[in-house]
Design an enzyme around this catalytic site. Structure first.
Site, short mmCIF file in Angstrom:
data_model
loop_
_atom_site.label_atom_id
_atom_site.label_comp_id
_atom_site.label_asym_id
_atom_site.label_seq_id
_atom_site.Cartn_x
_atom_site.Cartn_y
_atom_site.Cartn_z
N SER A 143 0.86 -1.19 0.00
CA SER A 143 0.00 0.00 0.00
C SER A 143 0.89 1.24 0.00
CB SER A 143 -0.88 0.02 1.25
OG SER A 143 -1.56 1.27 1.34
N TYR A 157 -1.51 -0.58 10.32
CA TYR A 157 -1.70 -1.13 8.96
C TYR A 157 -0.56 -0.67 8.05
CZ TYR A 157 -3.82 -1.22 4.24
OH TYR A 157 -4.07 -1.41 2.91
P1 NAP Z 1 -11.60 -5.79 0.65
O1 NAP Z 1 -12.51 -5.26 -0.42
O2 NAP Z 1 -11.93 -5.52 2.08
O3 NAP Z 1 -11.42 -7.35 0.42
C1 NAP Z 1 -10.59 -8.05 1.30
C2 NAP Z 1 -10.46 -9.47 0.81
O4 NAP Z 1 -9.52 -10.13 1.67
C3 NAP Z 1 -11.75 -10.25 0.90
O5 NAP Z 1 -11.76 -11.16 -0.17
C4 NAP Z 1 -11.62 -10.97 2.24
O6 NAP Z 1 -12.35 -12.20 2.31
C5 NAP Z 1 -10.13 -11.26 2.24
N1 NAP Z 1 -9.55 -11.47 3.58
C6 NAP Z 1 -9.48 -10.60 4.61
N2 NAP Z 1 -8.84 -11.16 5.65
C7 NAP Z 1 -8.49 -12.42 5.27
C8 NAP Z 1 -7.82 -13.49 5.89
N3 NAP Z 1 -7.38 -13.37 7.14
N4 NAP Z 1 -7.65 -14.63 5.19
C9 NAP Z 1 -8.10 -14.75 3.92
N5 NAP Z 1 -8.74 -13.77 3.28
C10 NAP Z 1 -8.94 -12.61 3.94
O7 NAP Z 1 -10.12 -5.23 0.45
P2 NAP Z 1 -9.38 -4.56 -0.80
O8 NAP Z 1 -9.51 -3.09 -0.66
O9 NAP Z 1 -9.71 -5.23 -2.07
O10 NAP Z 1 -7.86 -4.88 -0.38
C11 NAP Z 1 -7.10 -5.89 -0.98
C12 NAP Z 1 -5.64 -5.61 -0.66
O11 NAP Z 1 -5.29 -4.33 -1.17
C13 NAP Z 1 -5.34 -5.57 0.84
O12 NAP Z 1 -4.09 -6.16 1.08
C14 NAP Z 1 -5.31 -4.09 1.15
O13 NAP Z 1 -4.51 -3.81 2.26
C15 NAP Z 1 -4.69 -3.57 -0.14
N6 NAP Z 1 -4.92 -2.15 -0.38
C16 NAP Z 1 -6.17 -1.66 -0.56
C17 NAP Z 1 -6.34 -0.31 -0.77
C18 NAP Z 1 -7.70 0.31 -0.99
O14 NAP Z 1 -7.80 1.55 -0.99
N7 NAP Z 1 -8.75 -0.47 -1.18
C19 NAP Z 1 -5.23 0.55 -0.80
C20 NAP Z 1 -3.97 0.00 -0.61
C21 NAP Z 1 -3.82 -1.34 -0.41
P3 NAP Z 1 -13.94 -12.25 2.72
O15 NAP Z 1 -14.69 -11.78 1.49
O16 NAP Z 1 -14.19 -13.68 3.01
O17 NAP Z 1 -14.09 -11.32 3.86
#
Ligand code: NAP
Length: 248
Positions: A143, A157
């Site tokens: 991130s 985080y």
């Molecule tokens: P999201 O929409 O909240 O989706 C999270 C996903 O991770 C879901 O599929 C969830 O499964 C799964 N998950 C969470 N905890 C888990 C665990 N302990 N074991 C297995 N699966 C798990 O998140 P996102 O925004 O797409 O984020 C994806 C990645 O991008 C993350 O690493 C996040 O830190 C990074 N990121 C996101 C942003 C942003 O602005 N969105 C920015 C920078 C980095 P369930 O559906 O079963 O809950």
């Protein structure tokens, strides 16, 4: 050789977009999820419609036993993994460091850091030419928070993502001679449900004025970089980072 990808947290957000794009590029796809089976099933159905093999595996990446079972299931159902996307990640309610307790820190580091290490371990054991494997590619989802620190929101985080950057640098060098490339993407503000778990579903719209491009990003814009880093087109890229943050 058939390409087989494991996407942790593939049920929603950036992970789901990555699964769908990988399927379009011909990968067999393991859609890992923690709790949301319906969302994982929808991603699996979309991948299968594109004509590839796909299936969901429930596993909490913070649990060593779950991660071992995840990769053993992939061995049995799809074959030897050739690509891993360490995408599963969590953040918790926005607060200052002075308010954080140890239980929260353990949850945040377990899911974001330990989970990625364990999945890398299982992937390297299967991919490394030193162990008789045929190589592969790993992309870690870090991130922009790793380099800006997320003050007042979630420094825990951000620190966990800093650890992901170090994992990417160290592991990439460790396995560079063993046919495995390890890279990372650093998304900025992306429209997904993760912001709701921080207590602010509308966060991207609140902060987008501070982004040079004046907008948040879409999961597909991150998935495109992830799938490129996995591909042969990125064959000389290892230990490197692609920031997808609108200039932030
Ligand atoms: P999201 O929409 O909240 O989706 C999270 C996903 O991770 C879901 O599929 C969830 O499964 C799964 N998950 C969470 N905890 C888990 C665990 N302990 N074991 C297995 N699966 C798990 O998140 P996102 O925004 O797409 O984020 C994806 C990645 O991008 C993350 O690493 C996040 O830190 C990074 N990121 C996101 C942003 C942003 O602005 N969105 C920015 C920078 C980095 P369930 O559906 O079963 O809950």
């Amino acid at each position: 050789m058939e390409r087989i990808v494991v996407v942790t947290g593939g049920s929603r957000g950036i992970g789901a977009a990555t699964c769908r794009l990988a399927a379009r590029r011909g990968y067999a796809v393991c859609v890992n999820y923690r709790a949301n089976r319906d969302a994982a099933d929808r991603v699996v159905a979309d991948c299968r419609e594109l004509g590839v093999r796909a299936f969901p595996v429930q596993a909490d990446v913070a649990s060593e036993a779950d991660v071992v079972r995840l990769f053993e299931t992939v061995d049995a159902e799809l074959g030897v993994v050739t690509a891993l996307v360490n995408n599963a990640g969590i953040l918790e309610t926005q607060m200052r460091v002075e308010a954080m307790d140890a239980a929260r820190l353990q949850r945040v580091f377990a899911a974001n850091v330990t989970g990625s290490f364990l999945c890398c371990r299982e992937a390297v054991r299967r991919m490394s030419t030193r162990r008789g494997g045929s190589g592969g590619a790993i992309v870690n989802v870090s991130s922009v928070a790793a380099r800006v620190g997320a003050p007042g929101e979630y420094v825990d985080y951000a620190a966990a993502k800093g650890a992901i950057d170090s994992l990417t640098l160290g592991l990439s060098k460790e396995v560079a001679e063993e046919g495995i490339r390890v890279n990372a993407v650093r998304p900025g503000f992306i429209y997904t449900e993760i912001h709701a778990s921080g207590g602010e579903p509308g966060r991207v719209d609140r902060v987008k004025a501070g982004v040079p491009m004046k907008r948040g990003g879409q999961p597909d814009e991150v998935a495109a970089a992830i799938v490129w880093l996995l591909s042969e087109e990125a064959s000389y890229a290892t230990g490197t980072f692609i920031d997808l943050a609108g200039g932030r």
